[in-house]
Enzyme design. Structure first.
Site, PDB file in Angstrom:
ATOM      1  N   GLY A  10       0.816  -1.216   0.000  1.00  0.00           N
ATOM      2  CA  GLY A  10       0.000   0.000   0.000  1.00  0.00           C
ATOM      3  C   GLY A  10       0.848   1.263   0.000  1.00  0.00           C
ATOM      4  O   GLY A  10       0.549   2.235   0.691  1.00  0.00           O
ATOM      5  N   LYS A  76       5.761  21.964 -11.136  1.00  0.00           N
ATOM      6  CA  LYS A  76       7.098  21.640 -11.654  1.00  0.00           C
ATOM      7  C   LYS A  76       7.107  21.857 -13.172  1.00  0.00           C
ATOM      8  O   LYS A  76       6.330  21.217 -13.890  1.00  0.00           O
ATOM      9  CB  LYS A  76       7.438  20.181 -11.313  1.00  0.00           C
ATOM     10  CG  LYS A  76       8.774  19.730 -11.860  1.00  0.00           C
ATOM     11  CD  LYS A  76       9.072  18.288 -11.476  1.00  0.00           C
ATOM     12  CE  LYS A  76      10.283  17.761 -12.199  1.00  0.00           C
ATOM     13  NZ  LYS A  76      10.431  16.305 -12.064  1.00  0.00           N
ATOM     14  N   LEU A 331       8.483  -0.313  -7.090  1.00  0.00           N
ATOM     15  CA  LEU A 331       9.857  -0.689  -6.757  1.00  0.00           C
ATOM     16  C   LEU A 331      10.062  -2.197  -6.805  1.00  0.00           C
ATOM     17  O   LEU A 331      11.190  -2.662  -6.987  1.00  0.00           O
ATOM     18  CB  LEU A 331      10.223  -0.144  -5.375  1.00  0.00           C
ATOM     19  CG  LEU A 331      10.210   1.385  -5.261  1.00  0.00           C
ATOM     20  CD1 LEU A 331      10.427   1.824  -3.811  1.00  0.00           C
ATOM     21  CD2 LEU A 331      11.272   2.016  -6.160  1.00  0.00           C
ATOM     22  N   THR A 342      11.347   9.402 -12.611  1.00  0.00           N
ATOM     23  CA  THR A 342      10.651   8.487 -13.513  1.00  0.00           C
ATOM     24  C   THR A 342       9.878   7.370 -12.817  1.00  0.00           C
ATOM     25  O   THR A 342       9.084   6.679 -13.466  1.00  0.00           O
ATOM     26  CB  THR A 342      11.674   7.831 -14.468  1.00  0.00           C
ATOM     27  OG1 THR A 342      12.826   7.441 -13.715  1.00  0.00           O
ATOM     28  CG2 THR A 342      12.084   8.798 -15.548  1.00  0.00           C
TER      29      THR A 342
HETATM   30  C1  LIG Z   1      16.101   7.898  -2.925  1.00  0.00           C
HETATM   31  C2  LIG Z   1      14.830   7.791  -3.688  1.00  0.00           C
HETATM   32  C3  LIG Z   1      14.252   8.939  -4.225  1.00  0.00           C
HETATM   33  C4  LIG Z   1      13.075   8.847  -4.987  1.00  0.00           C
HETATM   34  N1  LIG Z   1      12.546   9.967  -5.565  1.00  0.00           N
HETATM   35  C5  LIG Z   1      11.502   9.848  -6.425  1.00  0.00           C
HETATM   36  C6  LIG Z   1      10.951  10.957  -7.092  1.00  0.00           C
HETATM   37  O1  LIG Z   1      11.355  12.101  -6.878  1.00  0.00           O
HETATM   38  N2  LIG Z   1       9.946  10.755  -7.970  1.00  0.00           N
HETATM   39  C7  LIG Z   1       9.444   9.504  -8.218  1.00  0.00           C
HETATM   40  O2  LIG Z   1       8.575   9.354  -9.077  1.00  0.00           O
HETATM   41  N3  LIG Z   1       9.890   8.454  -7.525  1.00  0.00           N
HETATM   42  C8  LIG Z   1      10.896   8.580  -6.658  1.00  0.00           C
HETATM   43  N4  LIG Z   1      11.359   7.483  -5.988  1.00  0.00           N
HETATM   44  C9  LIG Z   1      10.651   6.220  -6.135  1.00  0.00           C
HETATM   45  C10 LIG Z   1       9.387   6.225  -5.294  1.00  0.00           C
HETATM   46  O3  LIG Z   1       9.709   6.411  -3.927  1.00  0.00           O
HETATM   47  C11 LIG Z   1       8.637   4.905  -5.461  1.00  0.00           C
HETATM   48  O4  LIG Z   1       8.544   4.578  -6.808  1.00  0.00           O
HETATM   49  C12 LIG Z   1       7.247   4.996  -4.926  1.00  0.00           C
HETATM   50  O5  LIG Z   1       7.251   5.469  -3.621  1.00  0.00           O
HETATM   51  C13 LIG Z   1       6.548   3.670  -4.969  1.00  0.00           C
HETATM   52  O6  LIG Z   1       7.053   2.786  -4.012  1.00  0.00           O
HETATM   53  P1  LIG Z   1       6.310   1.399  -3.853  1.00  0.00           P
HETATM   54  O7  LIG Z   1       4.871   1.651  -3.591  1.00  0.00           O
HETATM   55  O8  LIG Z   1       6.672   0.538  -5.012  1.00  0.00           O
HETATM   56  O9  LIG Z   1       7.021   0.752  -2.579  1.00  0.00           O
HETATM   57  P2  LIG Z   1       6.889   1.114  -1.002  1.00  0.00           P
HETATM   58  O10 LIG Z   1       6.610   2.546  -0.776  1.00  0.00           O
HETATM   59  O11 LIG Z   1       8.080   0.514  -0.372  1.00  0.00           O
HETATM   60  O12 LIG Z   1       5.601   0.320  -0.546  1.00  0.00           O
HETATM   61  C14 LIG Z   1       5.636  -1.076  -0.311  1.00  0.00           C
HETATM   62  C15 LIG Z   1       4.362  -1.500   0.363  1.00  0.00           C
HETATM   63  O13 LIG Z   1       4.372  -2.913   0.495  1.00  0.00           O
HETATM   64  C16 LIG Z   1       4.014  -3.247   1.832  1.00  0.00           C
HETATM   65  N5  LIG Z   1       4.618  -4.537   2.174  1.00  0.00           N
HETATM   66  C17 LIG Z   1       5.887  -4.933   1.983  1.00  0.00           C
HETATM   67  N6  LIG Z   1       6.063  -6.186   2.459  1.00  0.00           N
HETATM   68  C18 LIG Z   1       4.862  -6.580   2.943  1.00  0.00           C
HETATM   69  C19 LIG Z   1       4.381  -7.756   3.581  1.00  0.00           C
HETATM   70  N7  LIG Z   1       5.178  -8.802   3.851  1.00  0.00           N
HETATM   71  N8  LIG Z   1       3.089  -7.816   3.942  1.00  0.00           N
HETATM   72  C20 LIG Z   1       2.238  -6.762   3.710  1.00  0.00           C
HETATM   73  N9  LIG Z   1       2.643  -5.621   3.119  1.00  0.00           N
HETATM   74  C21 LIG Z   1       3.936  -5.541   2.746  1.00  0.00           C
HETATM   75  C22 LIG Z   1       4.559  -2.080   2.655  1.00  0.00           C
HETATM   76  O14 LIG Z   1       3.943  -2.017   3.919  1.00  0.00           O
HETATM   77  C23 LIG Z   1       4.172  -0.927   1.759  1.00  0.00           C
HETATM   78  O15 LIG Z   1       2.805  -0.600   1.980  1.00  0.00           O
HETATM   79  C24 LIG Z   1      12.483   7.572  -5.191  1.00  0.00           C
HETATM   80  C25 LIG Z   1      13.041   6.442  -4.607  1.00  0.00           C
HETATM   81  C26 LIG Z   1      14.208   6.532  -3.865  1.00  0.00           C
HETATM   82  C27 LIG Z   1      14.787   5.303  -3.260  1.00  0.00           C
END
Ligand SMILES: Cc1cc2nc3c(=O)[nH]c(=O)nc-3n(C[C@H](O)[C@H](O)[C@H](O)COP(=O)(O)OP(=O)(O)OC[C@H]3O[C@@H](n4cnc5c(N)ncnc54)[C@H](O)[C@@H]3O)c2cc1C
Length: 504
Positions: A10, A76, A331, A342
């Site tokens: 989430g 932006k 990710l 991106t």
């Molecule tokens: C340094 C850095 C800078 C960034 N800057 C940018 C930016 O400027 N612009 C941009 O577009 N993107 C940026 N990003 C990327 C951006 O942060 C991510 O693409 C975005 O937040 C999406 O993350 P996510 O939802 O894939 O993962 P996460 O935010 O990690 O979410 C993962 C989810 O999975 C859940 N989960 C994991 N394991 C379990 C489990 N076993 N059981 C139940 N739930 C679980 C967690 O609780 C969480 O809800 C950046 C990333 C980094 C590392």
């Protein structure tokens, strides 16, 4: 059709996926469940976006002014790059075009010719988005641009966790079932390898037909369960760590993100309405963690408002973003470092391609292959564009020398060569970054073509000079009439229906 959809995660990826599926599958009897774990939390960074996000919000019928107010968003117009060519250089990669064609020939060829004679202003002065950003001004682009000089667009700098929360409300109001809990086991069919269910710490079993892995870097389903494999691109994009820290606002916030090159990486500055997001992305082979965090803290414009947070990553992507009945979005699918904001856009592409190829229960191989082909193209093109910034540097530190001398993918080498020889700019149908983007980095980082389109000589020198001056003046005049960025935010906020309630 698949009816039982389970999204694991989430964060921004999970809630964008849930919101889009709730909207696009409404009336199909699809059942969408999203599992998230407060104990694990989200990655907690990601504030800058690309203009395509506005199409995503439009698809969901989201009121933009409302969204901006609720996510503390600023406008932006592009990214300012400082010190990327050599120390002291700066240029902007804008969300808009430079100039307009003169006769049959693209503007940049004329600019290159005039520049060689010392008669052109800096390339950015011929771009409305850049001039508006430099003067901290903004107005919404006209719906039907009367001329190319109005051709610009915009994105947001926002609090991504508030965006995810906004979409969570949107999705749950449209029937998405939110389940709090930690997934501790996955059950797959021994024969087909299809995931059948996941089990939570509470013992609850959640079965499904299609599983969307939005679990972040860990890739809980796509990698830990399915062992899909990871294409490691750290030879191409070696930065692998970051520190992130918000600080107080000191200078007025302009409508652009800033990226400043540092000795072994780069630092971002992303202004929101109430704070500045900062981060230092670096490669641990060239600088220690302590030096990296010190460098970041030394270069903040205001007092920090939290402790710096360290993040670890490896650039690359899954060998397949869709494997059997599991699609990795966010990710969990891959990460190419945040230089051009991106990641959220790649989430959006993953969702839109999934909707376009929405599967039957058996997930036909042809649909899966097509999805993977399209997403591979997206990732490859982003990788090449990010690398371009690194390989065109003229800096002296060991990190930058190595970046310049590394082996490039053929696809990038060909693009650089075509521009260097004749000013030809990459153009493709599928994937991010169109000619204006490539041009801004080529020229911004001091790569000028050896020759340009011979048809520039069909225009007399006097006509070309006048035309360039006319474009520049028209842009100046237009920018002079635009609202200040902060005044625009104020004005825009008042246009959405909940503004009065917020004020109360
Ligand atoms: C340094 C850095 C800078 C960034 N800057 C940018 C930016 O400027 N612009 C941009 O577009 N993107 C940026 N990003 C990327 C951006 O942060 C991510 O693409 C975005 O937040 C999406 O993350 P996510 O939802 O894939 O993962 P996460 O935010 O990690 O979410 C993962 C989810 O999975 C859940 N989960 C994991 N394991 C379990 C489990 N076993 N059981 C139940 N739930 C679980 C967690 O609780 C969480 O809800 C950046 C990333 C980094 C590392």
């Amino acid at each position: 059709m698949v009816r039982q959809i389970v999204i694991v995660g989430g964060g921004t990826a999970g809630w964008m996926t849930a919101a889009a599926l709730a909207r696009k599958l409404s009336g199909t009897r699809a059942n969408i469940r999203l599992i998230e774990s407060a104990e694990i939390g989200t990655v907690g960074v990601g504030e800058a976006t690309l203009p395509q996000i506005r199409e995503f919000n439009r698809m969901l019928d989201i009121d933009e002014a409302d969204l901006m107010a609720q996510t503390s968003a600023t406008i932006k117009l592009g990214i300012e790059f400082r010190d990327w060519g050599k120390a002291g250089d700066h240029y902007v990669h804008p969300f808009g075009v430079h100039g307009e064609p003169i006769g049959p020939v693209d503007f940049h060829h004329h600019w290159v010719r005039e520049n060689a004679r010392g008669r052109a202003e800096d390339f950015g002065s011929y771009c409305l988005a850049i001039e508006a950003a430099r003067h901290q001004r903004f107005d919404l682009p006209p719906e039907n641009p009367a001329s190319l000089l109005h051709a610009y667009t915009y994105a947001f700098q926002f609090d991504a966790s508030l965006y995810a929360a906004f979409l969570a409300d949107y999705a749950t109001a449209r029937g998405v079932d939110r389940i709090e809990g930690k997934v501790i086991a996955v059950d797959s069919d021994g024969e087909t390898g299809f995931i059948q269910s996941v089990m939570l710490e509470s013992g609850q079993q959640i079965s499904g037909e299609l599983f969307i892995d939005c679990s972040g870097f860990r890739g809980l389903l796509i990698e830990q369960e399915m062992a899909t494999g990871f294409a490691d691109w750290s030879d191409y994009l070696p930065c692998n760590r970051a520190f992130a820290v918000p600080c107080k606002i000191a200078d007025p916030v302009g409508p652009f993100t800033r990226s400043t090159a540092r000795s072994a990486g780069w630092q971002w500055r992303i202004p929101l309405q109430h704070r500045i997001g900062n981060g230092h992305v670096y490669c641990d082979r060239y600088i220690s963690d302590q030096d990296a965090v010190d460098l970041l803290m030394k270069n903040l414009e205001g007092d920090p408002i939290a402790e710096p947070k360290q993040l670890f990553f490896r650039t690359g992507k899954r060998e397949k973003l869709w494997n059997r009945n599991c699609v990795a979005i966010g990710l969990s699918g891959g990460f190419l470092e945040p230089l051009e904001s991106t990641s959220i856009d790649l989430i959006q592409s993953g969702i839109l391609n999934l909707i376009a190829l929405f599967p039957e229960k058996q997930c036909a191989a042809s649909d899966v292959d097509e999805y993977n082909r399209l997403m591979d193209l997206e990732y490859d093109r982003v990788r090449d564009f990010l690398m371009l910034h690194y390989v065109l540097n003229q800096r002296d530190e060991p990190f930058w020398r190595d970046m310049r001398e590394m082996e490039w993918p053929t696809s990038l080498g060909e693009k650089i060569e075509a521009f260097k020889r004749r000013g030809i700019v990459p153009q493709y149908d599928h994937g991010l970054f169109q000619p204006a983007s490539w041009l801004s980095v080529f020229i911004g980082q001091n790569l000028l073509p050896e020759t340009c389109d011979p048809r520039v000589d069909a225009i007399s020198v006097a006509d070309r000079t006048n035309q360039l001056e006319h474009i520049r003046r028209t842009i100046d005049n237009r920018v002079g009439q635009m609202s200040g960025h902060l005044a625009f935010l104020e004005k825009y906020r008042a246009t959405y229906s909940g503004a009065a309630e917020d004020a109360a």
